[in-house]
Design an enzyme around this catalytic site. Structure first.
Site, short mmCIF file in Angstrom:
data_model
loop_
_atom_site.label_atom_id
_atom_site.label_comp_id
_atom_site.label_asym_id
_atom_site.label_seq_id
_atom_site.Cartn_x
_atom_site.Cartn_y
_atom_site.Cartn_z
N LYS A 189 0.94 -1.19 -0.17
CA LYS A 189 -0.06 -0.09 -0.05
C LYS A 189 0.94 1.27 -0.18
O LYS A 189 2.11 1.29 0.56
CB LYS A 189 -0.97 -0.08 1.29
CG LYS A 189 -2.03 0.77 1.19
CD LYS A 189 -3.20 0.13 0.36
CE LYS A 189 -4.43 0.93 0.25
NZ LYS A 189 -5.51 0.25 -0.33
N GLY A 213 -19.87 7.43 1.97
CA GLY A 213 -19.08 7.48 1.08
C GLY A 213 -20.06 7.43 -0.38
O GLY A 213 -20.43 6.36 -0.67
N TYR A 214 -19.88 8.32 -1.07
CA TYR A 214 -20.24 8.36 -2.34
C TYR A 214 -19.22 8.71 -3.47
O TYR A 214 -19.30 9.63 -4.29
CB TYR A 214 -21.52 9.58 -2.37
CG TYR A 214 -22.35 9.22 -3.77
CD1 TYR A 214 -23.36 8.04 -3.48
CD2 TYR A 214 -22.64 9.79 -4.91
CE1 TYR A 214 -24.18 7.68 -4.36
CE2 TYR A 214 -23.47 9.68 -5.64
CZ TYR A 214 -24.18 8.36 -5.75
OH TYR A 214 -25.11 8.04 -6.64
N ASN A 244 -15.73 6.65 -5.78
CA ASN A 244 -15.80 5.02 -6.82
C ASN A 244 -16.90 4.27 -6.13
O ASN A 244 -17.82 3.68 -6.94
CB ASN A 244 -14.52 4.85 -7.04
CG ASN A 244 -14.42 3.70 -7.87
OD1 ASN A 244 -15.11 2.37 -7.73
ND2 ASN A 244 -13.54 3.60 -8.84
N GLY A 248 -18.90 3.97 -3.41
CA GLY A 248 -20.45 4.09 -2.79
C GLY A 248 -21.30 4.47 -4.03
O GLY A 248 -22.45 3.99 -4.11
P1 NAD Z 1 -13.22 7.75 -3.39
O1 NAD Z 1 -12.19 8.66 -3.18
O2 NAD Z 1 -13.77 7.81 -4.85
O3 NAD Z 1 -14.36 8.29 -2.33
C1 NAD Z 1 -14.27 8.41 -1.01
C2 NAD Z 1 -15.78 8.93 -0.61
O4 NAD Z 1 -15.80 9.06 0.88
C3 NAD Z 1 -16.21 10.32 -0.94
O5 NAD Z 1 -17.49 10.32 -1.34
C4 NAD Z 1 -15.78 11.09 0.43
O6 NAD Z 1 -16.50 12.33 0.23
C5 NAD Z 1 -16.16 10.15 1.41
N1 NAD Z 1 -15.59 10.61 2.73
C6 NAD Z 1 -14.46 10.76 3.11
N2 NAD Z 1 -14.13 10.93 4.31
C7 NAD Z 1 -15.45 10.88 4.80
C8 NAD Z 1 -15.97 10.98 6.13
N3 NAD Z 1 -15.43 11.35 7.22
N4 NAD Z 1 -17.42 10.80 6.13
C9 NAD Z 1 -18.14 10.56 5.12
N5 NAD Z 1 -17.88 10.29 3.91
C10 NAD Z 1 -16.45 10.68 3.81
O7 NAD Z 1 -12.97 6.77 -2.64
P2 NAD Z 1 -13.10 5.15 -3.22
O8 NAD Z 1 -12.38 4.64 -4.11
O9 NAD Z 1 -14.67 5.08 -3.25
O10 NAD Z 1 -12.83 4.38 -1.71
C11 NAD Z 1 -13.64 4.14 -0.83
C12 NAD Z 1 -13.20 3.34 0.38
O11 NAD Z 1 -13.15 2.11 -0.13
C13 NAD Z 1 -11.73 3.52 0.78
O12 NAD Z 1 -11.62 3.04 2.17
C14 NAD Z 1 -10.77 2.76 0.00
O13 NAD Z 1 -9.79 2.34 0.80
C15 NAD Z 1 -11.69 1.39 -0.17
N6 NAD Z 1 -11.76 0.48 -1.13
C16 NAD Z 1 -11.64 1.22 -2.56
C17 NAD Z 1 -11.40 0.40 -3.54
C18 NAD Z 1 -11.62 1.06 -5.18
O14 NAD Z 1 -11.39 0.07 -6.00
N7 NAD Z 1 -11.69 2.12 -5.18
C19 NAD Z 1 -11.14 -1.12 -3.38
C20 NAD Z 1 -11.02 -1.62 -2.16
C21 NAD Z 1 -11.19 -0.56 -1.09
#
Ligand code: NAD
Length: 418
Positions: free
Chosen positions: A109, A221-222, A224, A226
């Site tokens: 990571k 979370g909204y 990628n 959400g």
């Molecule tokens: P992203 O950056 O696209 O979205 C993050 C979302 O979380 C945004 O809507 C942001 O406003 C919200 N957010 C951040 N802090 C917040 C808070 N304190 N309260 C409420 N909402 C909050 O990220 P993503 O890619 O959607 O990833 C979200 C989570 O999923 C992360 O923990 C990431 O590690 C995990 N994840 C993502 C992937 C992937 O393929 N994108 C894969 C595995 C795990």
């Protein structure tokens, strides 16, 4: 005077989760101890020229937890709260995640402590290119392969690939996954994590006898994960009753419209204030009357303070490390089924693996082929974890750790130690 209690870091939590399962397994004590530590951990400080001409220094990290089953794999996160301890924890979780879905990678990571929401595109590009140079001796298509994570996207991956390829004097698409399609990205990568989550939710609902098309869903979370999750589940007939993001939240008992949420997000940078919805805080989201709660934002959101108030029957961990061990106990006692992060959100790394395979072959699959392969891996992995849990009488998290740790320990034993 009583010493102030140090706050538990994400790495402390990762170790506790690991120790709780590993100490019950019949594995060599040396291997068990080795798996408590990253193989490699790099911390860098680097300067970036900002748009106003000033120079700002950023701290970045790349950690490889284990490479017994294959090269390190794990995203790069840009967030103000990124710490070395958090990146170490996330790298360990990647080791278990890749093992639990049986893809031939170890765990890694990376992260940079920064606030990308306050940076211009040019500043983000300069930060990304300089960080890539700093970690370029570590990453590589056969050593350690980054991908997107919080606040990093396909554009950031393209800059990493370009910087690395320029240094090597050749096109090296396999150094990073989550790239744009014209640069060797895979069809189906962007919604992959959400698709994997949906498969897990579907299988969990089946196990609990809950019809998929009548589920009420709450999502934190909204981004990628959400946003894709909400629109896929809405397409299956589920009601998305509550969503929050960093700027606020929305509630609608009759079901939110993902298109309206996305339109508001594109216009204002947050879903907050979407017309026709009521305001919702994070605290309220966790207490909503719903069947499935999906934390898909940051870690440490479900704690002993709110676990007792959660009404959902299923928690599907889209984020990494959203539930503390204390909260896990409370949820288990209350009969809530928690689909652990290392299984629930593994769809992303699975399609990243497909992308890497396609890059190495220079031969590309259709979206149907990707979806079919993802469907098979996620369904089989969920069922394997569920039957291990039933057989051992444990929660899904312990069962997933059990399978993953044994697979990694077996690889280490077979490779031997010299
Ligand atoms: P992203 O950056 O696209 O979205 C993050 C979302 O979380 C945004 O809507 C942001 O406003 C919200 N957010 C951040 N802090 C917040 C808070 N304190 N309260 C409420 N909402 C909050 O990220 P993503 O890619 O959607 O990833 C979200 C989570 O999923 C992360 O923990 C990431 O590690 C995990 N994840 C993502 C992937 C992937 O393929 N994108 C894969 C595995 C795990």
């Amino acid at each position: 005077m009583e010493e102030p209690r140090r706050e538990e870091s994400a790495y402390d939590v990762a170790l506790r989760q690991y120790d709780a399962v590993a100490e019950k397994l019949d594995i060599d004590p040396g291997i068990r101890e080795m798996l408590r530590h990253p193989e490699f951990a790099l911390e860098v400080a680097f300067p970036v020229k900002m748009d106003d001409g000033s120079v700002k220094v950023f701290k970045g990290y790349r950690v490889v937890h284990n490479t017994a089953r294959g090269p390190g794999k794990g995203g790069i996160r840009y967030h103000p709260d990124v710490t070395f301890e958090e990146v170490k924890a996330l790298s360990m979780w990647m080791t278990w995640k890749c093992a639990v879905v049986g893809i031939p990678y170890g765990g890694a990571k990376g992260g940079v402590t920064c606030n990308p929401l306050e940076m211009s595109k040019g500043e983000k590009e300069r930060l990304t290119r300089r960080f890539t140079v700093e970690i370029s001796n570590v990453i590589g298509p056969y050593t350690d392969i980054p991908g997107p994570d919080m606040f990093t996207d396909a554009q950031v991956m393209a800059w990493i690939m370009d910087t690395y390829s320029t240094q090597k004097g050749k096109f090296v698409p396999g150094v990073v996954t989550g790239k744009p399609i014209p640069l060797g990205g895979s069809l189906g990568r962007t919604p992959a994590t959400a698709r994997g989550l949906v498969i897990c939710i579907r299988e969990a609902a089946k196990e609990l006898g809950l019809p998929l098309d009548s589920l009420r869903i709450a999502v934190q979370g909204y981004g990628n994960v959400g946003a894709h999750l909400a629109s896929i589940l809405e397409g299956y007939g589920c009601k998305i009753v509550g969503v929050t993001d960093i700027g606020g939240g929305c509630f609608c008992d009759a079901g939110l419209d993902p298109c309206a949420l996305t339109a508001q997000l594109l216009e204002t940078g947050s879903i907050d204030g979407t017309p026709g919805t009521d305001c919702l805080t994070n605290d309220e989201l966790f207490e909503l009357d719903c069947d499935v709660l999906v934390p898909a934002a940051v870690g440490n959101q479900i704690t002993k303070a709110n676990a007792g108030k959660i009404k959902a029957k299923i928690i599907a961990e889209g984020a990494n490390g959203p539930t503390t061990p204390e909260a896990d106990e409370i949820l288990a006692d209350r009969g809530v089924m928690v689909i652990p992060d290392i299984l629930a959100n593994a769809g992303g790394v699975t399609v990243s693996y497909f992308e890497w395979v396609q890059n190495l072959m220079n031969f590309y699959w259709t979206e149907e082929e990707i979806a079919e392969r993802l469907e098979r891996i996620m369904t089989e992995s969920f069922q394997a974890v569920l039957s291990t849990a039933k057989e051992k009488g444990t929660r899904l998290r312990e069962a997933a750790y059990n399978l993953a740790i044994l697979r990694v320990a077996e690889a280490m034993k077979l490779r031997g130690v010299c």
